[in-house]
Scaffold this motif. Structure first.
Motif, PDB file in Angstrom:
ATOM      1  N   ALA A 190      77.401  94.761 107.758  1.00 31.09           N
ATOM      2  CA  ALA A 190      77.384  94.285 106.376  1.00 31.09           C
ATOM      3  C   ALA A 190      77.905  95.319 105.386  1.00 31.09           C
ATOM      4  O   ALA A 190      78.135  94.994 104.210  1.00 31.09           O
ATOM      5  CB  ALA A 190      75.969  93.867 105.975  1.00 31.09           C
ATOM      6  N   ARG A 191      78.103  96.551 105.838  1.00 29.34           N
ATOM      7  CA  ARG A 191      78.639  97.597 104.958  1.00 29.34           C
ATOM      8  C   ARG A 191      80.026  98.045 105.391  1.00 29.34           C
ATOM      9  O   ARG A 191      80.584  98.968 104.786  1.00 29.34           O
ATOM     10  CB  ARG A 191      77.711  98.819 104.945  1.00 29.34           C
ATOM     11  N   MET A 192      80.588  97.402 106.406  1.00 28.10           N
ATOM     12  CA  MET A 192      81.866  97.855 106.970  1.00 28.10           C
ATOM     13  C   MET A 192      82.985  96.863 106.643  1.00 28.10           C
ATOM     14  O   MET A 192      83.337  95.990 107.441  1.00 28.10           O
ATOM     15  CB  MET A 192      81.718  98.025 108.484  1.00 28.10           C
ATOM     16  N   PHE A 193      83.565  97.018 105.445  1.00 22.36           N
ATOM     17  CA  PHE A 193      84.661  96.160 105.015  1.00 22.36           C
ATOM     18  C   PHE A 193      85.755  97.009 104.365  1.00 22.36           C
ATOM     19  O   PHE A 193      85.469  97.960 103.646  1.00 22.36           O
ATOM     20  CB  PHE A 193      84.179  95.115 103.997  1.00 22.36           C
ATOM     21  N   LYS A 194      86.986  96.613 104.603  1.00 25.22           N
ATOM     22  CA  LYS A 194      88.107  97.309 103.961  1.00 25.22           C
ATOM     23  C   LYS A 194      88.263  96.877 102.518  1.00 25.22           C
ATOM     24  O   LYS A 194      88.628  97.669 101.653  1.00 25.22           O
ATOM     25  CB  LYS A 194      89.402  97.038 104.732  1.00 25.22           C
ATOM     26  N   THR A 195      87.999  95.595 102.239  1.00 25.07           N
ATOM     27  CA  THR A 195      88.100  95.081 100.874  1.00 25.07           C
ATOM     28  C   THR A 195      86.695  94.768 100.359  1.00 25.07           C
ATOM     29  O   THR A 195      86.011  93.912 100.915  1.00 25.07           O
ATOM     30  CB  THR A 195      88.968  93.815 100.818  1.00 25.07           C
ATOM     31  N   VAL A 196      86.282  95.469  99.336  1.00 28.37           N
ATOM     32  CA  VAL A 196      84.948  95.290  98.759  1.00 28.37           C
ATOM     33  C   VAL A 196      85.103  94.907  97.288  1.00 28.37           C
ATOM     34  O   VAL A 196      85.762  95.609  96.515  1.00 28.37           O
ATOM     35  CB  VAL A 196      84.106  96.576  98.886  1.00 28.37           C
ATOM     36  N   LYS A 197      84.505  93.797  96.912  1.00 26.68           N
ATOM     37  CA  LYS A 197      84.559  93.320  95.536  1.00 26.68           C
ATOM     38  C   LYS A 197      83.175  93.425  94.921  1.00 26.68           C
ATOM     39  O   LYS A 197      82.208  92.868  95.432  1.00 26.68           O
ATOM     40  CB  LYS A 197      85.046  91.864  95.497  1.00 26.68           C
ATOM     41  N   LEU A 198      83.096  94.159  93.816  1.00 27.43           N
ATOM     42  CA  LEU A 198      81.837  94.319  93.101  1.00 27.43           C
ATOM     43  C   LEU A 198      81.688  93.168  92.110  1.00 27.43           C
ATOM     44  O   LEU A 198      82.568  92.956  91.262  1.00 27.43           O
ATOM     45  CB  LEU A 198      81.804  95.662  92.367  1.00 27.43           C
ATOM     46  N   GLY A 199      80.594  92.426  92.234  1.00 29.73           N
ATOM     47  CA  GLY A 199      80.408  91.240  91.403  1.00 29.73           C
ATOM     48  C   GLY A 199      79.204  91.321  90.494  1.00 29.73           C
ATOM     49  O   GLY A 199      78.592  92.385  90.317  1.00 29.73           O
ATOM     50  N   ALA A 200      78.836  90.167  89.921  1.00 35.68           N
ATOM     51  CA  ALA A 200      77.720  90.103  88.983  1.00 35.68           C
ATOM     52  C   ALA A 200      76.374  90.138  89.686  1.00 35.68           C
ATOM     53  O   ALA A 200      75.337  90.320  89.047  1.00 35.68           O
ATOM     54  CB  ALA A 200      77.833  88.835  88.137  1.00 35.68           C
ATOM     55  N   ASP A 201      76.370  89.945  90.996  1.00 37.47           N
ATOM     56  CA  ASP A 201      75.120  89.981  91.766  1.00 37.47           C
ATOM     57  C   ASP A 201      75.385  90.654  93.109  1.00 37.47           C
ATOM     58  O   ASP A 201      75.391  90.031  94.163  1.00 37.47           O
ATOM     59  CB  ASP A 201      74.586  88.566  91.971  1.00 37.47           C
ATOM     60  N   GLY A 202      75.649  91.940  93.054  1.00 33.86           N
ATOM     61  CA  GLY A 202      75.929  92.686  94.277  1.00 33.86           C
ATOM     62  C   GLY A 202      77.409  92.702  94.629  1.00 33.86           C
ATOM     63  O   GLY A 202      78.268  92.654  93.753  1.00 33.86           O
ATOM     64  N   PHE A 203      77.706  92.755  95.924  1.00 28.70           N
ATOM     65  CA  PHE A 203      79.095  92.882  96.356  1.00 28.70           C
ATOM     66  C   PHE A 203      79.385  91.903  97.491  1.00 28.70           C
ATOM     67  O   PHE A 203      78.483  91.387  98.152  1.00 28.70           O
ATOM     68  CB  PHE A 203      79.386  94.305  96.847  1.00 28.70           C
ATOM     69  N   THR A 204      80.679  91.666  97.700  1.00 22.30           N
ATOM     70  CA  THR A 204      81.147  90.890  98.847  1.00 22.30           C
ATOM     71  C   THR A 204      82.248  91.677  99.531  1.00 22.30           C
ATOM     72  O   THR A 204      82.951  92.475  98.890  1.00 22.30           O
ATOM     73  CB  THR A 204      81.679  89.511  98.425  1.00 22.30           C
ATOM     74  N   GLY A 205      82.396  91.447 100.831  1.00 25.90           N
ATOM     75  CA  GLY A 205      83.404  92.190 101.570  1.00 25.90           C
ATOM     76  C   GLY A 205      84.211  91.317 102.500  1.00 25.90           C
ATOM     77  O   GLY A 205      83.710  90.320 103.027  1.00 25.90           O
ATOM     78  N   THR A 206      85.468  91.687 102.699  1.00 23.95           N
ATOM     79  CA  THR A 206      86.349  91.028 103.660  1.00 23.95           C
ATOM     80  C   THR A 206      87.111  92.089 104.436  1.00 23.95           C
ATOM     81  O   THR A 206      87.114  93.259 104.059  1.00 23.95           O
ATOM     82  CB  THR A 206      87.347  90.088 102.955  1.00 23.95           C
ATOM     83  N   GLN A 207      87.772  91.673 105.509  1.00 24.06           N
ATOM     84  CA  GLN A 207      88.493  92.570 106.408  1.00 24.06           C
ATOM     85  C   GLN A 207      87.522  93.569 107.059  1.00 24.06           C
ATOM     86  O   GLN A 207      87.440  94.725 106.669  1.00 24.06           O
ATOM     87  CB  GLN A 207      89.605  93.334 105.677  1.00 24.06           C
ATOM     88  N   ALA A 208      86.813  93.101 108.030  1.00 18.27           N
ATOM     89  CA  ALA A 208      85.806  93.931 108.697  1.00 18.27           C
ATOM     90  C   ALA A 208      86.429  95.167 109.341  1.00 18.27           C
ATOM     91  O   ALA A 208      87.552  95.127 109.841  1.00 18.27           O
ATOM     92  CB  ALA A 208      85.078  93.098 109.752  1.00 18.27           C
TER      93      ALA A 208
END
Length: 278
Positions: free
Chosen positions: A198-216
């Motif tokens: 859950a912490r290993m992503f190349k693309t990390v987007k910081l949002g209004a309620d935490g973060f999301t990630g893609t490209q594991a």
């Protein structure tokens, strides 16, 4: 008033301890004594040095003069994140410590995972070597890590200051091989850090309620000397009910401002292996 000061101090120390225990990228924190505050609030000044190489020595004229340049490069802080919580004074009293539990859990389960994910993603994007592939066997994982290790050594980075951040599945597959080759591949690193997927992503987007990630990411090898990991401003704010003008409630605020980059001339000290797209 003395009790209030003591209470705030205890909460702050507890929060600091939570971060140190939970953060996986804290091992990359470096000596930032040369880092200076920039002209603007969201800027820092990072030192850079360059120099001339060797030249032929002349027995009559002696040494050839060389040049050394030491300058500061302006870098903008890349993230400024925060949150404020309110806990009613009666809820705090009846729950026997809901406020302290909230603040500690917030740092452990929200702040730290986001900070780790953001840093890992930032370093992976700036990696001098970026590889994509599917690693489904221990042998494939072993070969990939061994290749990364050789590449970093060949780039003249110091493997003794390089950390290997790897998912639990891949580390388990390599450990299960239990061979001389598998043990050697995991030797010499400054440290091996098992990171939740859950912490290993190349693309990390910081949002209004935490973060999301893609490209594991399968694994990331990072030289501590190659990364610019600096917290310019981190504060945990405690407001007691007596000092709260809006409500009879405790308030907990947390803010962190910082930077996570790779030095321009040390990118080869970063090696990222990303999961191949389906």
């Amino acid at each position: 008033m003395p009790n209030t000061i003591t209470l705030r101090k205890n909460y702050s120390e507890a929060l600091d301890e939570v971060y140190k225990l939970a953060s996986l990228t804290a091992v990359l924190d470096g000596d930032n004594t040369l880092v200076r505050a920039g002209a603007n609030a969201n800027e820092i000044l990072v030192p850079k040095m360059s120099m001339s190489g060797l030249a032929d020595y002349d027995r009559n004229a002696g040494f050839t003069s060389g040049n050394v340049t030491f300058e500061y490069e302006t870098k903008k802080c890349e993230y400024d994140r925060g949150r404020m919580f309110t806990v009613d004074a009666e809820d705090e009293e009846e729950s026997l410590g809901a406020f302290s539990k909230l603040s500690a859990e917030f740092v452990r389960t929200k702040v730290v995972p986001e900070l780790d994910a953001y840093r890992i993603g930032a370093y992976a994007n700036a990696a001098g070597t970026a590889v994509t592939g599917t690693l489904t066997t221990g042998k494939a994982a072993l070969d990939a890590v061994s290749t990364a290790k050789r590449k970093i050594i060949d780039s003249e980075a110091n493997i003794a200051t390089c950390y290997l951040f790897i998912t639990a599945d891949l580390r388990g597959m390599i450990d299960d091989l239990d061979t001389t080759a598998s043990r050697r591949a995991m030797e010499d690193w400054a440290g091996i850090v098992t990171v939740p997927t859950a912490r290993m992503f190349k693309t990390v987007k910081l949002g209004a309620d935490g973060f999301t990630g893609t490209q594991a990411i399968n694994f990331l090898a990072a030289d501590k000397a190659a990364v610019m990991q600096f917290q310019k401003h981190t504060v945990s704010k405690i407001v007691t009910p007596d000092n709260n003008p809006d409500a009879d409630a405790w308030k907990f605020g947390y803010r962190t401002v910082g930077i996570a980059e790779v030095y321009d001339n040390k990118k080869l000290g970063i090696y990222a292996h990303t999961v191949a797209a389906a």
